[in-house]
Design an enzyme around this catalytic site. Structure first.
Site, short mmCIF file in Angstrom:
data_model
loop_
_atom_site.label_atom_id
_atom_site.label_comp_id
_atom_site.label_asym_id
_atom_site.label_seq_id
_atom_site.Cartn_x
_atom_site.Cartn_y
_atom_site.Cartn_z
N ASN A 21 0.87 -1.18 0.00
CA ASN A 21 0.00 0.00 0.00
C ASN A 21 0.91 1.23 0.00
O ASN A 21 1.48 1.57 1.03
CB ASN A 21 -0.90 -0.03 1.25
CG ASN A 21 -1.76 1.21 1.37
OD1 ASN A 21 -1.78 2.06 0.48
ND2 ASN A 21 -2.47 1.32 2.48
N TRP A 22 1.04 1.84 -1.16
CA TRP A 22 1.97 2.97 -1.28
C TRP A 22 1.42 4.24 -0.63
O TRP A 22 2.13 5.22 -0.49
CB TRP A 22 2.28 3.25 -2.76
CG TRP A 22 3.02 2.17 -3.48
CD1 TRP A 22 3.35 0.93 -2.99
CD2 TRP A 22 3.54 2.21 -4.81
NE1 TRP A 22 4.04 0.20 -3.94
CE2 TRP A 22 4.16 0.97 -5.08
CE3 TRP A 22 3.53 3.17 -5.83
CZ2 TRP A 22 4.78 0.67 -6.29
CZ3 TRP A 22 4.13 2.87 -7.05
CH2 TRP A 22 4.75 1.64 -7.28
N LYS A 23 0.15 4.21 -0.26
CA LYS A 23 -0.50 5.39 0.34
C LYS A 23 -0.29 6.62 -0.55
O LYS A 23 -0.24 6.48 -1.77
CB LYS A 23 -0.02 5.58 1.78
CG LYS A 23 -0.20 4.28 2.61
CD LYS A 23 -0.02 4.47 4.08
CE LYS A 23 -0.25 3.14 4.79
NZ LYS A 23 -0.16 3.23 6.24
N HIS A 108 -9.59 1.12 5.17
CA HIS A 108 -8.31 1.30 5.85
C HIS A 108 -8.50 2.25 7.03
O HIS A 108 -9.33 3.16 6.97
CB HIS A 108 -7.28 1.88 4.86
CG HIS A 108 -5.89 1.81 5.39
ND1 HIS A 108 -5.41 2.71 6.31
CD2 HIS A 108 -4.87 0.94 5.15
CE1 HIS A 108 -4.15 2.40 6.61
NE2 HIS A 108 -3.80 1.33 5.92
N GLU A 110 -6.86 4.65 7.94
CA GLU A 110 -6.65 6.05 7.57
C GLU A 110 -7.87 6.64 6.87
O GLU A 110 -8.03 7.86 6.81
CB GLU A 110 -5.38 6.16 6.70
CG GLU A 110 -4.13 5.96 7.55
CD GLU A 110 -2.93 5.39 6.83
OE1 GLU A 110 -2.92 5.35 5.58
OE2 GLU A 110 -1.99 4.95 7.52
N GLU A 178 -5.25 -4.98 10.65
CA GLU A 178 -4.23 -3.95 10.86
C GLU A 178 -4.53 -3.22 12.17
O GLU A 178 -5.35 -2.30 12.19
CB GLU A 178 -4.24 -2.93 9.72
CG GLU A 178 -3.95 -3.52 8.36
CD GLU A 178 -3.38 -2.49 7.39
OE1 GLU A 178 -2.29 -2.72 6.87
OE2 GLU A 178 -4.03 -1.45 7.16
N GLY A 184 2.54 2.27 10.89
CA GLY A 184 3.51 3.35 10.76
C GLY A 184 4.24 3.69 12.05
O GLY A 184 4.88 4.74 12.14
N SER A 216 3.49 -2.11 10.26
CA SER A 216 4.94 -2.14 10.49
C SER A 216 5.60 -3.46 10.11
O SER A 216 6.57 -3.89 10.73
CB SER A 216 5.27 -1.78 11.95
OG SER A 216 4.82 -0.47 12.25
N GLY A 237 2.91 -1.14 4.30
CA GLY A 237 2.90 0.28 3.98
C GLY A 237 4.31 0.77 3.68
O GLY A 237 4.83 0.59 2.58
N GLY A 238 4.94 1.36 4.66
CA GLY A 238 6.24 2.02 4.48
C GLY A 238 7.27 1.16 3.75
O GLY A 238 7.95 1.65 2.84
P1 13P Z 1 3.01 0.44 7.66
O1 13P Z 1 3.54 -0.85 7.09
O2 13P Z 1 3.73 1.65 7.20
O3 13P Z 1 2.91 0.34 9.17
O4 13P Z 1 1.52 0.61 7.12
C1 13P Z 1 0.65 -0.46 7.23
C2 13P Z 1 -0.56 -0.14 6.47
O5 13P Z 1 -1.31 0.75 6.84
C3 13P Z 1 -0.82 -0.90 5.24
O6 13P Z 1 -2.09 -0.66 4.76
#
Ligand code: 13P
Length: 254
Positions: A21-23, A108, A110, A178, A184, A216, A237-238
């Site tokens: 997930n590149w956000k 998600h 977010e 999640e 994050g 994470s 994510g990251g």
């Molecule tokens: P991180 O891997 O950056 O913690 O993000 C997880 C995430 O929200 C994937 O959708």
């Protein structure tokens, strides 16, 4: 939607799914570089897991072009429930499908927390995704306070029931657990807590539905998390913004 019953695996989905997930990251040059890094690695090696990247909507066409033919699937990060209409700034599931997406991430944290999306909103979006032929990756997870209050399982159970319409199948639904406090932050749930929560989720969705862990996930902890029998993949994510790190996580899934 609740399905009780035995845990089972859809043999068509025998392999794990590692999704990036590149956000809201990346201009075109960044997207091309990252997608090229992945395409090169995909060309050079066989792998036992399924790979998916979910770039921002602005990069979908570009990334689709770079990944064409390399076996890495494309997904969106959100969609509107309607197929089209006067919804400024939104994108429909049909539009994502038209760009080559097979998946869409929905609910998600977010979106739930940052955009006030309720379970009902997520449910309507999932129905939209299915209408367009997309697989919905429905995200669930508790906050730190909810976990400390012993409410994690209850919160996730309500999210599953209220966010997933009737008619889900293991071919149309993926669930991503999640924990909000793990996203994050560099914190991850213990493998025991992950295994327990995933088992509870598996008991509530159709047999064979893949349940991913997210929060994470990185090259150091991926093997331990992805080695759990209850974990059918990861939503990253990251670490998905580095081709090396994403590939290393994918390797841990294979
Ligand atoms: P991180 O891997 O950056 O913690 O993000 C997880 C995430 O929200 C994937 O959708």
């Amino acid at each position: 939607m609740i399905v009780t019953g035995e845990r089972g695996r859809n043999m068509a989905f025998g392999s794990k799914l590692v999704a990036g997930n590149w956000k809201m990251h990346g201009l075109r040059a960044d997207g091309v570089a990252l997608a090229r890094g992945l395409a090169e690695r995909a060309a050079g090696a066989g792998r036992a897991c399924e790979l998916l990247v979910c770039p921002p909507a602005s990069l979908l066409t570009t990334v689709a072009g770079v990944l064409d033919g390399c076996g890495i699937a494309l997904g969106g990060q959100d969609c509107h429930a309607a197929a089209k209409g006067p919804y400024t700034g939104d994108i429909s599931a049909e539009m994502l499908a038209d760009l080559g997406c097979r998946y869409v991430i929905l609910g998600h944290s977010e979106r739930r927390h940052g955009h006030g999306e309720s379970d009902q909103v997520v449910r309507d979006k999932v129905a939209g995704a299915w209408r367009a032929g997309l697989v919905a990756i429905v995200c669930v997870g508790e906050t730190r306070q909810q976990r400390e209050a012993g409410e994690a399982a209850g919160v996730v159970s309500v999210q599953l029931t209220a966010s997933i319409p009737d008619g889900a199948t293991s071919d149309t639904l993926v669930v991503a657990y999640e924990p909000v406090w793990a996203i994050g932050t560099g914190l991850t749930a213990t493998t025991h807590d992950i295994a327990v929560m995933h088992a509870e989720i598996h008991a509530r969705v159709p047999a064979g539905t893949r349940v991913l862990y997210g929060g994470s996930v990185n090259p150091k902890n991926a093997a331990e998390i992805l080695g759990l029998a209850e974990v059918d993949g990861a939503l990253v994510g990251g670490a998905s913004l580095s081709a090396d790190d994403f590939w290393s996580i994918a390797g841990a899934a294979g």
